[in-house]
Design a protein around this motif. Structure first.
Motif, PDB file in Angstrom:
ATOM      1  N   VAL A 378       0.531  -0.929   0.188  1.00 54.07           N
ATOM      2  CA  VAL A 378       0.183   0.110  -0.165  1.00 54.07           C
ATOM      3  C   VAL A 378       0.913   1.231  -0.151  1.00 54.07           C
ATOM      4  O   VAL A 378       1.899   1.650   1.320  1.00 54.07           O
ATOM      5  CB  VAL A 378      -0.435  -0.011   1.099  1.00 54.07           C
ATOM      6  CG1 VAL A 378      -1.439   1.971   1.683  1.00 54.07           C
ATOM      7  CG2 VAL A 378      -1.914  -0.930   0.782  1.00 54.07           C
ATOM      8  N   GLY A 379       1.018   1.842  -1.019  1.00 54.77           N
ATOM      9  CA  GLY A 379       0.918   3.504  -0.595  1.00 54.77           C
ATOM     10  C   GLY A 379       2.400   4.082  -1.894  1.00 54.77           C
ATOM     11  O   GLY A 379       2.920   5.264  -2.165  1.00 54.77           O
ATOM     12  N   TRP A 421      -2.054   1.338  -4.515  1.00 56.09           N
ATOM     13  CA  TRP A 421      -2.593   0.727  -3.847  1.00 56.09           C
ATOM     14  C   TRP A 421      -3.456   1.925  -2.542  1.00 56.09           C
ATOM     15  O   TRP A 421      -2.611   2.842  -1.886  1.00 56.09           O
ATOM     16  CB  TRP A 421      -2.822  -0.643  -2.679  1.00 56.09           C
ATOM     17  CG  TRP A 421      -2.814  -1.372  -3.926  1.00 56.09           C
ATOM     18  CD1 TRP A 421      -1.102  -2.224  -3.979  1.00 56.09           C
ATOM     19  CD2 TRP A 421      -3.559  -1.930  -4.315  1.00 56.09           C
ATOM     20  NE1 TRP A 421      -1.617  -2.969  -4.863  1.00 56.09           N
ATOM     21  CE2 TRP A 421      -3.138  -3.037  -5.601  1.00 56.09           C
ATOM     22  CE3 TRP A 421      -5.117  -1.779  -4.628  1.00 56.09           C
ATOM     23  CZ2 TRP A 421      -4.257  -3.555  -6.046  1.00 56.09           C
ATOM     24  CZ3 TRP A 421      -6.106  -2.660  -5.381  1.00 56.09           C
ATOM     25  CH2 TRP A 421      -5.948  -3.436  -6.132  1.00 56.09           C
ATOM     26  N   ASP A 422      -4.426   2.874  -1.859  1.00 52.88           N
ATOM     27  CA  ASP A 422      -4.495   2.749  -1.034  1.00 52.88           C
ATOM     28  C   ASP A 422      -4.977   1.757   0.604  1.00 52.88           C
ATOM     29  O   ASP A 422      -5.299   0.494  -0.066  1.00 52.88           O
ATOM     30  CB  ASP A 422      -5.589   4.475  -0.654  1.00 52.88           C
ATOM     31  CG  ASP A 422      -6.939   3.666  -0.873  1.00 52.88           C
ATOM     32  OD1 ASP A 422      -7.569   2.582  -0.893  1.00 52.88           O
ATOM     33  OD2 ASP A 422      -7.427   4.398  -0.783  1.00 52.88           O
ATOM     34  N   GLU A 423      -5.280   1.930   1.338  1.00 45.81           N
ATOM     35  CA  GLU A 423      -5.637   0.899   2.694  1.00 45.81           C
ATOM     36  C   GLU A 423      -6.961   0.618   2.373  1.00 45.81           C
ATOM     37  O   GLU A 423      -7.364  -0.564   3.475  1.00 45.81           O
ATOM     38  CB  GLU A 423      -5.036   1.502   4.041  1.00 45.81           C
ATOM     39  CG  GLU A 423      -4.245   2.288   4.077  1.00 45.81           C
ATOM     40  CD  GLU A 423      -3.766   3.384   3.839  1.00 45.81           C
ATOM     41  OE1 GLU A 423      -4.975   4.552   3.362  1.00 45.81           O
ATOM     42  OE2 GLU A 423      -2.785   4.214   3.821  1.00 45.81           O
ATOM     43  N   GLU A 424      -7.873   1.073   1.761  1.00 46.47           N
ATOM     44  CA  GLU A 424      -9.050   0.545   1.481  1.00 46.47           C
ATOM     45  C   GLU A 424      -9.478  -0.462   0.277  1.00 46.47           C
ATOM     46  O   GLU A 424     -10.495  -1.103  -0.230  1.00 46.47           O
ATOM     47  CB  GLU A 424     -10.088   1.319   1.871  1.00 46.47           C
ATOM     48  CG  GLU A 424     -10.939   2.156   2.942  1.00 46.47           C
ATOM     49  CD  GLU A 424     -11.786   3.055   2.945  1.00 46.47           C
ATOM     50  OE1 GLU A 424     -12.602   2.611   2.878  1.00 46.47           O
ATOM     51  OE2 GLU A 424     -11.569   4.376   2.395  1.00 46.47           O
TER      52      GLU A 424
END
Length: 542
Positions: A378-379, A421-424
């Motif tokens: 993520v990120g 990606w993000d956390e969701e």
């Protein structure tokens, strides 16, 4: 017809999604079966710029496509033959595609805006056997037909001309009954050409299984077509997006397609959405941006519109907010390519994050990978990639194992776009990893523009890049080094633009031209388009 998921739960859909593609499949045959059960249902509502209207039922569409299949077969078109189709937004486009599909012939979609050089390249590269065209493209085909030895048959959709057989004559006494060819699911069905950063356009191969998978995924979860919908997808024949939505998604779900054959006008589009009970809209970000800017937008009452989709490039947050505020409709972004189908999107009923691409479609395995093909957390920004076993993925570039190989990194197909990606589990677009230009939803290779420009005697060398534009997302900008710099002028700019329009499809021409003394290059002599792109981005966006 696959069933519609009315109460959509994204997590549940992903977990429960299963796709078993049959060994034999033919999309045209599926439409025939639906037509037999619903012969009087309206398949297409058509209107042109002059206000003339036409309608055709599923039963009549089946009969017309069967007559075309019989006529083409009698002419000499057989299973596996490649046919270039150069027709605009007319009802006959649907019938021609269905006919070729049912014959087991290979459809080569082409825009009616293609020029002689574009058509010649496709015909020779694919060894196409026939061309079906509208009259406005006839002169372009006639100018190269003697060079293309594989081309044997030329069918004209409107009127008659020397060296061409008219569609009217072709189907005059043709039977309305046709036995659909029992095509293998892995048999070639569509051959679409897409721009590359180097060399000519790439021939993207899709098999008969592709519509089956597309219906189960994109048409169900993203475009959300139901049998009682009148759906308007604005894409024009000749583009992969037309095969996606107006053709496969709407007909394959038993909906009614609305078709407008005319020039874009934001007010005209809004008038259609008010005049007809259109419940689904799929348009380009440019079209949405222009509609959102219409003065007194609130005067339009889009009573039937329940869902709207956007594809081609990221959609601005303010446009999404405008449609939500004025029409209480969420414009949902979607992402895919000629090489696949819808991969990532904001699906009906799913939480929206304006500015994000959305989440991977059910049945689609997506990863953000690094240069070694390893998945990133993520990120972290990396290449957006699709697993090689994905059902909607293409079967390689025709006659081009080298470029096919370069498109894959281990078990992943690399899209050429970068994201994170993000956390969701949402993906955020970060930009193109290569030099492809996407303008108003059109995909344009810089090589095609540059190749046309350098054919002008005044041009020594040039580079074409994407330049930010508030309406089109990006435009084509060309940096040109002249053989005689003292001749730089606005008159020469116009002359070069017209020159490009004559040599390649008009939508590819550079809307801006800047004369420069030299181009930035690597030590090996390659043009650094990335440097020119960044210069444009800083100039226009601060």
């Amino acid at each position: 017809m696959s069933t519609h998921v009315f109460d959509f739960d994204y997590e549940k859909a992903v977990q429960e999604f299963r796709l078993e593609i049959p060994e034999k499949y033919n999309f045209g045959g599926e439409i025939d079966r639906y037509s037999d059960a619903n012969p009087d249902k309206t398949a297409i509502i058509w209107e042109n710029e002059a206000g003339e209207t036409r309608r055709i039922t599923y039963g009549d569409l089946k009969a017309l496509s069967n007559r075309i299949a019989n006529g083409l077969h009698r002419l000499g078109i057989c299973r596996g033959d490649k046919v270039i189709v150069l027709v605009p937004r007319v009802i006959e486009a649907y019938a021609i595609y269905l006919a070729l599909n049912k014959m087991g012939a290979v459809i080569m979609p082409g825009s009616e805006m293609l020029r002689a050089k574009d058509i010649e390249y496709r015909a020779d590269h694919a060894q196409a056997k026939a061309v079906i065209a509208l009259g406005n493209v006839r002169s372009e085909v006639d100018s190269i037909r003697h060079k293309c030895k594989s081309l044997q048959f030329f069918v004209l959709l409107d009127g008659a001309a020397e060296g061409w057989i008219s569609m009217e004559e072709l189907i005059r006494d043709a039977d309305t009954v046709w036995q659909v060819v029992d095509t293998d699911a892995n048999e070639l069905a569509f051959l679409s050409y897409t721009s590359g950063t180097t060399g000519g356009p790439k021939g993207v191969q899709h098999v008969h299984a592709w519509p089956y998978a597309h219906l189960a995924i994109s048409a169900t979860y993203w475009f959300d077509v139901r049998e009682d919908d009148i759906a308007w997808a604005t894409a024009s024949p000749g583009w992969a997006k037309w095969v996606w939505s107006p053709f496969v998604s709407i007909l394959g779900k038993g909906g009614t397609a609305f078709v407008y054959h005319g020039r874009f006008s934001a007010n005209k589009y809004l008038e259609f959405l008010e005049k007809y009970p259109i419940s689904l809209l799929c348009a380009t970000p440019t079209e949405y941006r222009m509609m959102a800017k219409v003065k007194d937008l609130e005067q339009y009452k889009l009573r039937a519109l329940r869902s709207a989709c956007s594809a081609g490039e990221p959609l601005n947050r303010e446009v999404i907010e405008t449609f939500q505020r004025v029409f209480n409709v969420r414009v949902r972004d979607g992402y895919g390519q000629t090489e696949n189908s819808l991969l990532v999107g904001t699906f009906s009923g799913m939480k929206m994050k304006p500015g994000s691409m959305g989440r991977p479609a059910p049945g689609i395995r997506i990863a953000i990978i690094d240069e070694e093909g390893k998945e990133l957390p993520v990120g972290e920004v990396g290449d957006i990639a699709v697993h090689k076993d994905t059902a909607v993925l293409f079967r390689g570039y025709l006659h081009d194992p080298e470029r096919t190989g370069k498109a894959f990194r281990g078990e992943w197909y690399v899209t050429g776009d970068q994201g994170r990606w993000d956390e969701e589990g949402y993906i955020w677009f970060e930009g193109r990893a290569d030099d492809i230009i996407i303008s108003s939803g059109y995909t344009i290779g810089p090589f095609e523009v540059e190749d046309a420009l350098v054919k002008h005697p005044a041009v020594a060398e040039c580079a074409a890049v994407a330049s930010p534009d508030p309406e089109r997302g990006h435009i084509v900008k060309a940096f040109v080094v002249l053989r005689q710099p003292e001749f730089a002028s606005e008159t020469l700019v116009s002359e070069l633009q017209e020159h490009v329009k004559k040599l390649t499809a008009p939508y590819k021409y550079p809307r801006e031209i800047e004369f420069v003394d030299s181009l930035p290059k690597t030590t090996s002599g390659k043009i650094r388009r990335v440097e020119l792109r960044m210069r444009e981005k800083e100039r226009k966006m601060g």
